[in-house]
Write a protein that holds these residues in place. Sequence first.
Motif, PDB file in Angstrom:
ATOM      1  N   GLY A 149     -17.371 -48.686   4.164  1.00  0.00           N
ATOM      2  CA  GLY A 149     -16.505 -49.620   3.457  1.00  0.00           C
ATOM      3  C   GLY A 149     -17.184 -50.898   2.985  1.00  0.00           C
ATOM      4  O   GLY A 149     -16.507 -51.797   2.496  1.00  0.00           O
ATOM      5  N   VAL A 150     -18.507 -51.011   3.117  1.00  0.00           N
ATOM      6  CA  VAL A 150     -19.224 -52.210   2.675  1.00  0.00           C
ATOM      7  C   VAL A 150     -20.074 -51.836   1.462  1.00  0.00           C
ATOM      8  O   VAL A 150     -20.939 -50.965   1.550  1.00  0.00           O
ATOM      9  CB  VAL A 150     -20.121 -52.783   3.791  1.00  0.00           C
ATOM     10  N   SER A 151     -19.812 -52.508   0.347  1.00  0.00           N
ATOM     11  CA  SER A 151     -20.603 -52.232  -0.860  1.00  0.00           C
ATOM     12  C   SER A 151     -21.925 -52.993  -0.795  1.00  0.00           C
ATOM     13  O   SER A 151     -22.072 -53.953  -0.034  1.00  0.00           O
ATOM     14  CB  SER A 151     -19.833 -52.654  -2.113  1.00  0.00           C
ATOM     15  N   ALA A 152     -22.871 -52.562  -1.594  1.00  0.00           N
ATOM     16  CA  ALA A 152     -24.160 -53.253  -1.659  1.00  0.00           C
ATOM     17  C   ALA A 152     -23.945 -54.693  -2.120  1.00  0.00           C
ATOM     18  O   ALA A 152     -24.577 -55.617  -1.608  1.00  0.00           O
ATOM     19  CB  ALA A 152     -25.112 -52.517  -2.597  1.00  0.00           C
ATOM     20  N   GLU A 153     -23.033 -54.880  -3.051  1.00  0.00           N
ATOM     21  CA  GLU A 153     -22.735 -56.228  -3.546  1.00  0.00           C
ATOM     22  C   GLU A 153     -22.236 -57.119  -2.414  1.00  0.00           C
ATOM     23  O   GLU A 153     -22.660 -58.261  -2.266  1.00  0.00           O
ATOM     24  CB  GLU A 153     -21.699 -56.156  -4.664  1.00  0.00           C
ATOM     25  N   GLU A 154     -21.346 -56.608  -1.594  1.00  0.00           N
ATOM     26  CA  GLU A 154     -20.810 -57.378  -0.467  1.00  0.00           C
ATOM     27  C   GLU A 154     -21.912 -57.712   0.543  1.00  0.00           C
ATOM     28  O   GLU A 154     -21.966 -58.829   1.068  1.00  0.00           O
ATOM     29  CB  GLU A 154     -19.691 -56.606   0.238  1.00  0.00           C
ATOM     30  N   ALA A 155     -22.786 -56.753   0.802  1.00  0.00           N
ATOM     31  CA  ALA A 155     -23.867 -56.984   1.754  1.00  0.00           C
ATOM     32  C   ALA A 155     -24.811 -58.069   1.259  1.00  0.00           C
ATOM     33  O   ALA A 155     -25.219 -58.948   2.026  1.00  0.00           O
ATOM     34  CB  ALA A 155     -24.631 -55.680   2.006  1.00  0.00           C
TER      35      ALA A 155
ATOM     36  N   GLY B 173     -28.472 -44.831   4.075  1.00  0.00           N
ATOM     37  CA  GLY B 173     -27.086 -44.388   4.010  1.00  0.00           C
ATOM     38  C   GLY B 173     -26.513 -44.051   5.381  1.00  0.00           C
ATOM     39  O   GLY B 173     -25.339 -44.332   5.659  1.00  0.00           O
TER      40      GLY B 173
ATOM     41  N   TRP C 282     -25.694 -47.403   6.990  1.00  0.00           N
ATOM     42  CA  TRP C 282     -24.879 -48.348   6.218  1.00  0.00           C
ATOM     43  C   TRP C 282     -23.448 -48.354   6.753  1.00  0.00           C
ATOM     44  O   TRP C 282     -22.850 -47.307   6.944  1.00  0.00           O
ATOM     45  CB  TRP C 282     -24.882 -47.934   4.743  1.00  0.00           C
TER      46      TRP C 282
ATOM     47  N   ARG D  15     -24.092 -60.438  -0.941  1.00  0.00           N
ATOM     48  CA  ARG D  15     -23.332 -61.694  -0.935  1.00  0.00           C
ATOM     49  C   ARG D  15     -23.314 -62.303   0.467  1.00  0.00           C
ATOM     50  O   ARG D  15     -23.520 -63.503   0.632  1.00  0.00           O
ATOM     51  CB  ARG D  15     -21.906 -61.453  -1.433  1.00  0.00           C
TER      52      ARG D  15
END
Length: 87
Positions: A73-79, A67, A70, A81
């Motif tokens: 503003g970047v979600s885990a999904e975006e990372a 955390g 990280w 992807r």
Amino acid sequence: MTRIEQVTVEELKQRAKELVRRVHQSGETFEVTVRGRVAALLRPPPKQPFDVEAWIKETDEIAAQIGALWPAGVSAEEAVREQRREL
């Protein structure tokens, strides 16, 4: 570092008694391969019972470290992807 011997699943079938004896007596670990890829580990059981509370504490510490690094503003999904795009 200890070298981990690889055996095929066919070798495991033929030498199971010997390999289990080696694991039991000397603590050796074997990687069992199927078609050249590691599919399983044959290793001694943990020496101590699993400590759930220590595992939770360690997991929380790792999550805090992630955390802290990280990007905002970047979600885990975006990372994930983005990493898939790079592959």
